[in-house]
Design a protein around this motif. Structure first.
Motif, PDB file in Angstrom:
ATOM      1  N   GLU A  78       0.821  -1.205   0.000  1.00 52.36           N
ATOM      2  CA  GLU A  78       0.000   0.000   0.000  1.00 52.36           C
ATOM      3  C   GLU A  78       0.858   1.259   0.000  1.00 52.36           C
ATOM      4  N   VAL A  79       1.933   1.230   0.777  1.00 50.87           N
ATOM      5  CA  VAL A  79       2.844   2.381   0.805  1.00 50.87           C
ATOM      6  C   VAL A  79       3.497   2.556  -0.563  1.00 50.87           C
ATOM      7  N   ARG A  80       3.883   1.454  -1.160  1.00 55.78           N
ATOM      8  CA  ARG A  80       4.507   1.505  -2.479  1.00 55.78           C
ATOM      9  C   ARG A  80       3.549   2.116  -3.502  1.00 55.78           C
ATOM     10  N   ALA A  81       2.271   1.771  -3.398  1.00 55.95           N
ATOM     11  CA  ALA A  81       1.272   2.307  -4.324  1.00 55.95           C
ATOM     12  C   ALA A  81       1.111   3.819  -4.148  1.00 55.95           C
ATOM     13  N   LEU A 131       3.380   5.852  -3.191  1.00 58.87           N
ATOM     14  CA  LEU A 131       4.595   6.506  -3.658  1.00 58.87           C
ATOM     15  C   LEU A 131       4.736   6.464  -5.174  1.00 58.87           C
ATOM     16  N   THR A 132       3.892   5.706  -5.836  1.00 55.83           N
ATOM     17  CA  THR A 132       3.987   5.571  -7.290  1.00 55.83           C
ATOM     18  C   THR A 132       3.237   6.717  -7.967  1.00 55.83           C
ATOM     19  N   PRO A 133       3.915   7.549  -8.767  1.00 56.77           N
ATOM     20  CA  PRO A 133       3.251   8.682  -9.431  1.00 56.77           C
ATOM     21  C   PRO A 133       2.167   8.221 -10.394  1.00 56.77           C
ATOM     22  N   SER A 134       1.115   8.992 -10.466  1.00 60.89           N
ATOM     23  CA  SER A 134       0.032   8.693 -11.413  1.00 60.89           C
ATOM     24  C   SER A 134       0.150   9.532 -12.679  1.00 60.89           C
ATOM     25  N   ASP A 135       1.051  10.513 -12.670  1.00 56.98           N
ATOM     26  CA  ASP A 135       1.240  11.380 -13.828  1.00 56.98           C
ATOM     27  C   ASP A 135       2.334  10.830 -14.735  1.00 56.98           C
ATOM     28  N   PRO A 136       2.237  11.037 -16.034  1.00 60.43           N
ATOM     29  CA  PRO A 136       3.301  10.613 -16.940  1.00 60.43           C
ATOM     30  C   PRO A 136       4.624  11.289 -16.581  1.00 60.43           C
ATOM     31  N   PHE A 137       5.705  10.568 -16.732  1.00 60.64           N
ATOM     32  CA  PHE A 137       7.017  11.109 -16.387  1.00 60.64           C
ATOM     33  C   PHE A 137       7.298  12.344 -17.245  1.00 60.64           C
ATOM     34  N   THR A 154      -0.689  10.684   3.226  1.00 63.48           N
ATOM     35  CA  THR A 154      -0.981  11.434   2.006  1.00 63.48           C
ATOM     36  C   THR A 154      -2.278  12.236   2.090  1.00 63.48           C
ATOM     37  N   GLU A 155      -3.020  12.089   3.195  1.00 63.09           N
ATOM     38  CA  GLU A 155      -4.238  12.879   3.368  1.00 63.09           C
ATOM     39  C   GLU A 155      -3.878  14.357   3.576  1.00 63.09           C
ATOM     40  N   ALA A 156      -4.776  15.233   3.127  1.00 62.73           N
ATOM     41  CA  ALA A 156      -4.548  16.672   3.279  1.00 62.73           C
ATOM     42  C   ALA A 156      -4.627  17.081   4.744  1.00 62.73           C
ATOM     43  N   ILE A 157      -3.926  18.146   5.084  1.00 60.00           N
ATOM     44  CA  ILE A 157      -3.921  18.668   6.457  1.00 60.00           C
ATOM     45  C   ILE A 157      -5.140  19.555   6.670  1.00 60.00           C
TER      46      ILE A 157
END
Length: 225
Positions: free
Chosen positions: A6-9, A11-17, A41-44
């Protein structure tokens, strides 16, 4: 490298490099395997004296907050007030995003030259600045030799240059208007940071004489400060 799926997911970017500035390092990933490290990763939602509460209602106690919010990539010459012809400020002229010619000068502001200006970010910044310095020195020599008091970029030259530039930038897939990315952060949606061509092309353009690009006023010898 990161053991938790789950942590790895997260950290994986969803935007094209390339749509955002990449971090060319993998050395920090093993840190997320440490038992005392939590990736949130939740907003503050709120910050207290000794804690942060995220929008999911979870409060985490802490001693120190390090704020790494980046910087304003589309602001140029923002630290000083610059006023051009007719009393127009540079802030007003660039209200929908900075524009320049070769990243060096902008129409309506006589004798205003800059280094590392709009659309000069790509490849080697050192090389591009060297090209810019060479261009500026030639303009100063011209002013001296031809007794030019001031010179101002013609608006049609700036408009044509920037129209062509944006067209070429849109040909770069990860910078195209298809993506709302890091680089399209101006009100107009134009990219004002990147240079879409090679370093050799920039050297050619900055070393090619362009006297007709400027309106000039001749008089006594100019004074350089």
């Amino acid at each position: 490298m990161v053991e938790d799926v789950e942590v790895r997911a997260k950290l994986t970017p969803s935007d094209p490099f390339g749509t955002k500035r990449p971090l060319i390092s993998a050395k920090y990933y093993p840190m997320y395997n440490l038992p005392q490290v939590e990736l949130v990763t939740e907003a503050i939602d709120k910050v207290a004296d000794d804690a942060i509460t995220t929008v999911d209602g979870v409060t985490r106690q802490l001693d120190t907050i390090i704020v790494a919010t980046g910087f304003a990539t589309t602001k140029y010459l923002s630290a000083i007030e610059v006023t051009g012809r007719g009393g127009t400020s540079l802030t007003e002229a660039w209200s929908d995003g900075p524009q320049a010619y070769l990243g060096l000068t902008t129409s309506g502001f006589p004798n205003l030259f800059m280094l590392y200006g709009p659309n000069t970010n790509n490849g080697s910044i050192i090389f591009m600045i060297e090209c810019q310095v060479g261009y500026l020195v030639r303009q100063l020599e011209r002013m001296r030799d031809e007794h030019i008091v001031w010179m101002d970029l013609r608006p049609e030259v700036q408009e044509r240059y920037n129209d062509d530039l944006q067209h070429d930038l849109d040909k770069v897939p990860v910078w195209s208007s298809e993506f709302h990315n890091y680089y399209r952060a101006t009100p107009s949606g134009r990219i004002v940071t990147q240079w879409p061509h090679t370093m050799a092309e920039y050297r050619t353009r900055t070393s090619t004489p362009d006297p007709d690009a400027y309106e000039v006023h001749r008089g006594g010898r100019p004074t350089f400060a």
